[in-house]
Scaffold this motif. Structure first.
Motif, PDB file in Angstrom:
ATOM      1  N   GLN A 135       0.830  -1.213   0.000  1.00  0.00           N
ATOM      2  CA  GLN A 135       0.000   0.000   0.000  1.00  0.00           C
ATOM      3  C   GLN A 135       0.866   1.265   0.000  1.00  0.00           C
ATOM      4  OE1 GLN A 135      -2.577  -0.180   3.435  1.00  0.00           O
ATOM      5  NE2 GLN A 135      -2.909  -2.375   3.138  1.00  0.00           N
ATOM      6  N   TYR A 136       2.116   1.116   0.405  1.00  0.00           N
ATOM      7  CA  TYR A 136       2.983   2.297   0.551  1.00  0.00           C
ATOM      8  C   TYR A 136       4.112   2.346  -0.476  1.00  0.00           C
ATOM      9  CZ  TYR A 136       0.564   2.447   5.014  1.00  0.00           C
ATOM     10  OH  TYR A 136      -0.402   2.511   5.991  1.00  0.00           O
ATOM     11  N   ARG A 137       4.278   1.261  -1.265  1.00  0.00           N
ATOM     12  CA  ARG A 137       5.355   1.285  -2.253  1.00  0.00           C
ATOM     13  C   ARG A 137       5.032   2.285  -3.355  1.00  0.00           C
ATOM     14  NH1 ARG A 137       5.273  -4.613  -1.797  1.00  0.00           N
ATOM     15  NH2 ARG A 137       6.856  -5.178  -0.268  1.00  0.00           N
ATOM     16  N   THR A 138       6.072   2.724  -4.047  1.00  0.00           N
ATOM     17  CA  THR A 138       5.899   3.715  -5.106  1.00  0.00           C
ATOM     18  C   THR A 138       4.941   3.195  -6.164  1.00  0.00           C
ATOM     19  OG1 THR A 138       8.154   4.405  -4.748  1.00  0.00           O
ATOM     20  CG2 THR A 138       7.125   5.130  -6.782  1.00  0.00           C
ATOM     21  N   LYS A 139       3.945   4.024  -6.461  1.00  0.00           N
ATOM     22  CA  LYS A 139       2.986   3.665  -7.511  1.00  0.00           C
ATOM     23  C   LYS A 139       3.023   4.738  -8.593  1.00  0.00           C
ATOM     24  CE  LYS A 139      -0.274   1.705  -4.147  1.00  0.00           C
ATOM     25  NZ  LYS A 139       0.284   2.182  -2.887  1.00  0.00           N
ATOM     26  N   LYS A 140       2.672   4.332  -9.806  1.00  0.00           N
ATOM     27  CA  LYS A 140       2.530   5.337 -10.859  1.00  0.00           C
ATOM     28  C   LYS A 140       1.231   6.075 -10.612  1.00  0.00           C
ATOM     29  CE  LYS A 140       5.178   3.161 -14.544  1.00  0.00           C
ATOM     30  NZ  LYS A 140       5.139   2.558 -15.874  1.00  0.00           N
ATOM     31  N   ALA A 141       1.292   7.392 -10.681  1.00  0.00           N
ATOM     32  CA  ALA A 141       0.072   8.176 -10.431  1.00  0.00           C
ATOM     33  C   ALA A 141      -0.924   7.939 -11.565  1.00  0.00           C
ATOM     34  CB  ALA A 141       0.427   9.650 -10.346  1.00  0.00           C
ATOM     35  N   PRO A 142      -2.193   7.731 -11.233  1.00  0.00           N
ATOM     36  CA  PRO A 142      -3.207   7.556 -12.290  1.00  0.00           C
ATOM     37  C   PRO A 142      -3.267   8.813 -13.173  1.00  0.00           C
ATOM     38  CG  PRO A 142      -4.104   7.011 -10.111  1.00  0.00           C
ATOM     39  CD  PRO A 142      -2.778   7.658  -9.902  1.00  0.00           C
ATOM     40  N   ALA A 143      -3.718   8.629 -14.385  1.00  0.00           N
ATOM     41  CA  ALA A 143      -3.812   9.761 -15.308  1.00  0.00           C
ATOM     42  C   ALA A 143      -4.717  10.845 -14.738  1.00  0.00           C
ATOM     43  CB  ALA A 143      -4.359   9.267 -16.643  1.00  0.00           C
ATOM     44  N   LYS A 144      -4.445  12.077 -15.127  1.00  0.00           N
ATOM     45  CA  LYS A 144      -5.226  13.254 -14.750  1.00  0.00           C
ATOM     46  C   LYS A 144      -5.233  13.536 -13.245  1.00  0.00           C
ATOM     47  CE  LYS A 144      -8.344  12.848 -18.677  1.00  0.00           C
ATOM     48  NZ  LYS A 144      -9.709  12.659 -19.132  1.00  0.00           N
ATOM     49  N   LYS A 145      -4.331  12.909 -12.501  1.00  0.00           N
ATOM     50  CA  LYS A 145      -4.238  13.238 -11.077  1.00  0.00           C
ATOM     51  C   LYS A 145      -2.825  13.717 -10.785  1.00  0.00           C
ATOM     52  CE  LYS A 145      -7.862  10.463  -9.018  1.00  0.00           C
ATOM     53  NZ  LYS A 145      -8.217   9.553  -7.926  1.00  0.00           N
ATOM     54  N   SER A 146      -2.736  14.759  -9.994  1.00  0.00           N
ATOM     55  CA  SER A 146      -1.410  15.348  -9.775  1.00  0.00           C
ATOM     56  C   SER A 146      -0.774  14.924  -8.450  1.00  0.00           C
ATOM     57  CB  SER A 146      -1.525  16.877  -9.789  1.00  0.00           C
ATOM     58  OG  SER A 146      -2.394  17.289  -8.754  1.00  0.00           O
ATOM     59  N   GLN A 147      -1.448  13.977  -7.728  1.00  0.00           N
ATOM     60  CA  GLN A 147      -0.886  13.618  -6.426  1.00  0.00           C
ATOM     61  C   GLN A 147       0.488  12.977  -6.600  1.00  0.00           C
ATOM     62  OE1 GLN A 147      -4.145  10.983  -5.882  1.00  0.00           O
ATOM     63  NE2 GLN A 147      -2.808   9.300  -5.301  1.00  0.00           N
ATOM     64  N   GLU A 199      18.954   6.580  13.582  1.00  0.00           N
ATOM     65  CA  GLU A 199      19.303   6.904  14.948  1.00  0.00           C
ATOM     66  C   GLU A 199      18.049   7.242  15.738  1.00  0.00           C
ATOM     67  OE1 GLU A 199      20.869   7.189  12.273  1.00  0.00           O
ATOM     68  OE2 GLU A 199      22.342   8.764  12.317  1.00  0.00           O
ATOM     69  N   GLY A 200      17.852   6.595  16.854  1.00  0.00           N
ATOM     70  CA  GLY A 200      16.739   6.964  17.720  1.00  0.00           C
ATOM     71  C   GLY A 200      15.754   5.832  17.891  1.00  0.00           C
ATOM     72  N   SER A 201      15.372   5.148  16.808  1.00  0.00           N
ATOM     73  CA  SER A 201      14.445   4.039  16.995  1.00  0.00           C
ATOM     74  C   SER A 201      14.995   2.750  16.417  1.00  0.00           C
ATOM     75  CB  SER A 201      13.101   4.361  16.345  1.00  0.00           C
ATOM     76  OG  SER A 201      12.424   5.330  17.077  1.00  0.00           O
ATOM     77  N   GLY A 202      16.258   2.733  16.109  1.00  0.00           N
ATOM     78  CA  GLY A 202      16.879   1.514  15.634  1.00  0.00           C
ATOM     79  C   GLY A 202      16.533   1.168  14.204  1.00  0.00           C
ATOM     80  N   ALA A 203      15.883   2.065  13.476  1.00  0.00           N
ATOM     81  CA  ALA A 203      15.456   1.736  12.121  1.00  0.00           C
ATOM     82  C   ALA A 203      16.629   1.810  11.170  1.00  0.00           C
ATOM     83  CB  ALA A 203      14.365   2.706  11.681  1.00  0.00           C
ATOM     84  N   ALA A 204      17.154   0.688  10.779  1.00  0.00           N
ATOM     85  CA  ALA A 204      18.262   0.690   9.837  1.00  0.00           C
ATOM     86  C   ALA A 204      17.724   0.986   8.451  1.00  0.00           C
ATOM     87  CB  ALA A 204      18.947  -0.660   9.856  1.00  0.00           C
ATOM     88  N   ALA A 205      18.561   1.608   7.626  1.00  0.00           N
ATOM     89  CA  ALA A 205      18.133   1.910   6.258  1.00  0.00           C
ATOM     90  C   ALA A 205      18.256   0.634   5.440  1.00  0.00           C
ATOM     91  CB  ALA A 205      18.996   3.021   5.688  1.00  0.00           C
ATOM     92  N   GLU A 206      17.288  -0.271   5.605  1.00  0.00           N
ATOM     93  CA  GLU A 206      17.324  -1.539   4.895  1.00  0.00           C
ATOM     94  C   GLU A 206      16.074  -1.638   4.037  1.00  0.00           C
ATOM     95  OE1 GLU A 206      16.339  -4.987   7.426  1.00  0.00           O
ATOM     96  OE2 GLU A 206      16.462  -3.581   9.083  1.00  0.00           O
ATOM     97  N   ASP A 207      16.103  -2.613   3.098  1.00  0.00           N
ATOM     98  CA  ASP A 207      14.904  -2.765   2.284  1.00  0.00           C
ATOM     99  C   ASP A 207      13.817  -3.442   3.117  1.00  0.00           C
ATOM    100  OD1 ASP A 207      15.193  -5.557   2.261  1.00  0.00           O
ATOM    101  OD2 ASP A 207      16.494  -5.484   0.507  1.00  0.00           O
ATOM    102  N   ASP A 208      12.619  -3.539   2.531  1.00  0.00           N
ATOM    103  CA  ASP A 208      11.505  -4.103   3.292  1.00  0.00           C
ATOM    104  C   ASP A 208      11.398  -5.619   3.084  1.00  0.00           C
ATOM    105  OD1 ASP A 208      10.478  -4.430   0.782  1.00  0.00           O
ATOM    106  OD2 ASP A 208       8.885  -2.943   0.980  1.00  0.00           O
ATOM    107  N   GLY A 209      12.389  -6.182   2.399  1.00  0.00           N
ATOM    108  CA  GLY A 209      12.406  -7.630   2.215  1.00  0.00           C
ATOM    109  C   GLY A 209      11.843  -8.095   0.892  1.00  0.00           C
ATOM    110  N   SER A 210      11.476  -7.140  -0.016  1.00  0.00           N
ATOM    111  CA  SER A 210      10.953  -7.573  -1.304  1.00  0.00           C
ATOM    112  C   SER A 210      12.080  -8.267  -2.048  1.00  0.00           C
ATOM    113  CB  SER A 210      10.470  -6.390  -2.135  1.00  0.00           C
ATOM    114  OG  SER A 210      10.413  -5.237  -1.375  1.00  0.00           O
ATOM    115  N   GLY A 211      11.904  -9.488  -2.425  1.00  0.00           N
ATOM    116  CA  GLY A 211      13.035 -10.201  -3.012  1.00  0.00           C
ATOM    117  C   GLY A 211      12.714 -10.848  -4.325  1.00  0.00           C
ATOM    118  N   GLY A 212      13.121 -10.242  -5.399  1.00  0.00           N
ATOM    119  CA  GLY A 212      13.169 -10.842  -6.727  1.00  0.00           C
ATOM    120  C   GLY A 212      11.953 -11.659  -7.120  1.00  0.00           C
TER     121      GLY A 212
END
Length: 573
Positions: free
Chosen positions: A168-180, A192-205
């Protein structure tokens, strides 16, 4: 017996909410507050807010008689992401990128067995000095001991559901005629702060999505791709893109890997039963680990998201926003070298979590200490506002008792000036401090410690050499020879009053009073604009004759430090 709070500050309001939420979710059980810290480098003063916010709330709950646990999750099983600029580390540490932090060698010369333990130790020492009570949890130990085995197998079984939530949060192509604008799931989250490493979300090939990342059995790095997984047998196959190694393991007995961050964090909320955990403002955007975690903890792990505020950044006077991956960023240990623990606690207690603030390493620290001392006297006489009194109480003591304090807390700026002038000479320092208040003299430097030591360290490390005070060895005969009668008269009045006024208060009256007497006024007359000009000129003359420049430490302190005989000599008496 649990008690209701009588305080009216932000800590108390959160404690009310947390107690109510705990009684709704898990009545009769210890109330769990949590923090997460990644020992990926020096743990800095911004990260400290991640600990102090739940600490203050947990401490208030404890004061009310409830059983409470403050967990600190050490995210030491996170991947080593980049080599920070820290002493004892060079480019050769690049070869360890991708390994768990506990598998990376500590900086050269360290007494600790690995990278994570090295940076964890400094934080533990600072937290002990600050009176922070917590239960530390090493994620390396949890994962490698198989503590989360059931949770890992559960997440793998429900990988399609997790993938759908993340989708639901991955990059999507914006539908036509919408500027969002599309929301990019790979946004850079500050780790730093909540332990969130800059890692991928596990999507694998092409093999599909897997929320679990093995560390390679040969090179120890997480540059691995899961190629297949069997829910029945729990057989998992992976290959390493770094060294080419591959193997098939049974996940029901394999302990060398971890859930990806956006699944790991909500899994722990459910596993530990966390009621309260704050997070940085960088975790509040769509697709961030906190937002996604809220869905995953409910839908996958049948748990609830903790309540807790987003906290704002902490800056340093004259410094940009902090990052652990950059060297030279002040840590709690650095701050505790120049300020006492209650003052540092107070800086976090007096501001709501969503308010940013700065910690002073420059001259501002003197004003901060003045403010703290003023608050202490207001608390003592009962004139402090309730919220200010509450912040003071949280800074000076915990549920376990009072924090150590300086028996005789002399003004920080006075101690800094004395340390500056004496260059740390104990005998001379004691002479000056004993003369500040002859009616109640300081008899031992121990009375003024640890504040004296903090002020001395600040002078020696934070004040540039050109701003340090060096008292003249010999009188400035040239300047003395060019003085007009008015200036000579002012020096004469000062020297005549030295013996009678030899104390901090007395010398303050004297140096401000000389220009008043010369103007034909009483020493306690209110200053006029003309008088202020005359006072500034007189002060500049004294500084020039004593230290060779127009400014310096407060004159009464400086005169006491120089000593009456030397003052007479330098002022041509």
């Amino acid at each position: 017996m649990a008690q209701q709070s009588t305080e009216t500050d932000w800590v108390s309001r959160f404690a009310d909410e947390v107690i109510a939420e705990a009684e709704r979710r898990a009545p009769g059980k210890p109330i769990v507050c949590a923090s997460g810290l990644s020992p990926s480098g020096p743990i800095h003063l911004g990260n400290l807010r991640e600990v102090m916010t739940p600490h203050l709330v947990a401490d208030e709950i404890r004061r009310r008689g409830y059983e409470v646990r403050h967990l600190i999750s050490w995210d030491d099983y996170d991947r080593y992401r980049k080599v920070p600029e820290v002493p004892g580390v060079d480019k050769s540490w690049n070869e360890h990128i991708g390994k768990p932090l506990t598998s990376v060698p500590a900086p050269a010369g360290s007494a600790y067995p690995n990278w994570a333990e090295h940076f964890k130790a400094a934080m533990c020492e600072a937290l002990a000095e600050m009176g922070v009570e917590y239960d530390g949890i090493s994620q390396t130990e949890q994962y490698t001991a198989g503590v989360y085995r059931d949770q890992v197998l559960h997440a793998m079984k429900h990988r399609a559901d997790i993938d759908a939530i993340l989708g639901q949060y991955r990059t999507k192509k914006a539908p036509a005629k919408k500027s969002q604008k599309p929301v990019d799931e790979a946004e850079l989250e500050a780790a730093e702060g909540s332990g969130a490493a800059a890692e991928d979300d596990g999507s694998g090939g092409s093999a599909g999505y897997f929320p679990y990342k093995p560390y390679c059995g040969q090179c120890e790095k997480d540059l691995t791709t899961v190629t297949s997984y069997d829910d029945e047998t729990t057989e998992l196959a992976y290959t390493c893109t770094e060294c080419g190694f591959g193997e098939t393991v049974r996940l029901n007995e394999f302990n060398r890997g971890k859930l990806v961050w956006k699944v790991d964090w909500p899994m722990r909320w459910a596993y530990e039963g966390v009621i309260f955990e704050p997070s940085g403002v960088d975790h509040s955007s769509p697709g961030s680990s906190f937002v996604v975690g809220g869905q995953i903890v409910r839908q996958i792990f049948d748990g609830a998201q903790p309540i807790g505020p987003m906290y704002a950044f902490v800056g340093i006077s004259g410094m940009a926003k902090m990052s652990s991956s950059r060297g030279g960023v002040p840590t709690p240990g650095d701050a505790l070298k120049i300020m006492e623990a209650p003052l540092l606690r107070w800086l976090y207690a007096r501001r709501k979590p969503n308010q940013s603030f700065k910690i002073a390493f420059d001259q501002e620290i003197q004003r901060l200490y003045d403010e703290w001392d003023k608050l202490e006297s207001k608390v003592a006489d009962g004139s402090a506002l309730p919220a200010d009194a509450a912040a003071y109480s949280r800074a000076a003591r915990t549920a376990a008792g009072e924090l150590p304090r300086t028996p005789r807390p002399l003004p920080y700026r006075t101690l800094a000036s004395v340390a500056d002038i004496t260059a740390g000479h104990d005998e001379q320092t004691l002479r000056i401090l004993s003369e500040l208040d002859p009616g109640n003299p300081v008899t031992s430097l121990d009375e003024t410690r640890p504040r004296l030591d903090k002020a001395e360290y600040w002078i020696n490390t934070q004040v540039p050499a050109e701003q340090r005070t060096v008292v003249r060895d010999q009188p400035d005969e040239e300047l003395l020879g060019t003085l007009d009668e008015q200036s000579r008269g002012s020096l004469r009045l000062l020297l005549e009053g030295l013996d009678e006024h030899w104390s901090l208060d007395g010398l303050t009256t004297l140096v401000y009073g000389v220009p008043k007497i010369q103007a034909g006024l009483e020493p306690d007359a209110k200053p006029t604009p003309e008088l202020k000009v005359a006072q500034r000129a007189f002060f500049a003359l004294l500084y020039q004759l004593l230290v060779g420049r127009d400014t310096g430490p407060r004159l009464p302190t400086l005169l006491l430090a120089v000593g009456a005989d030397r003052v007479r000599k330098l002022l041509g008496g």
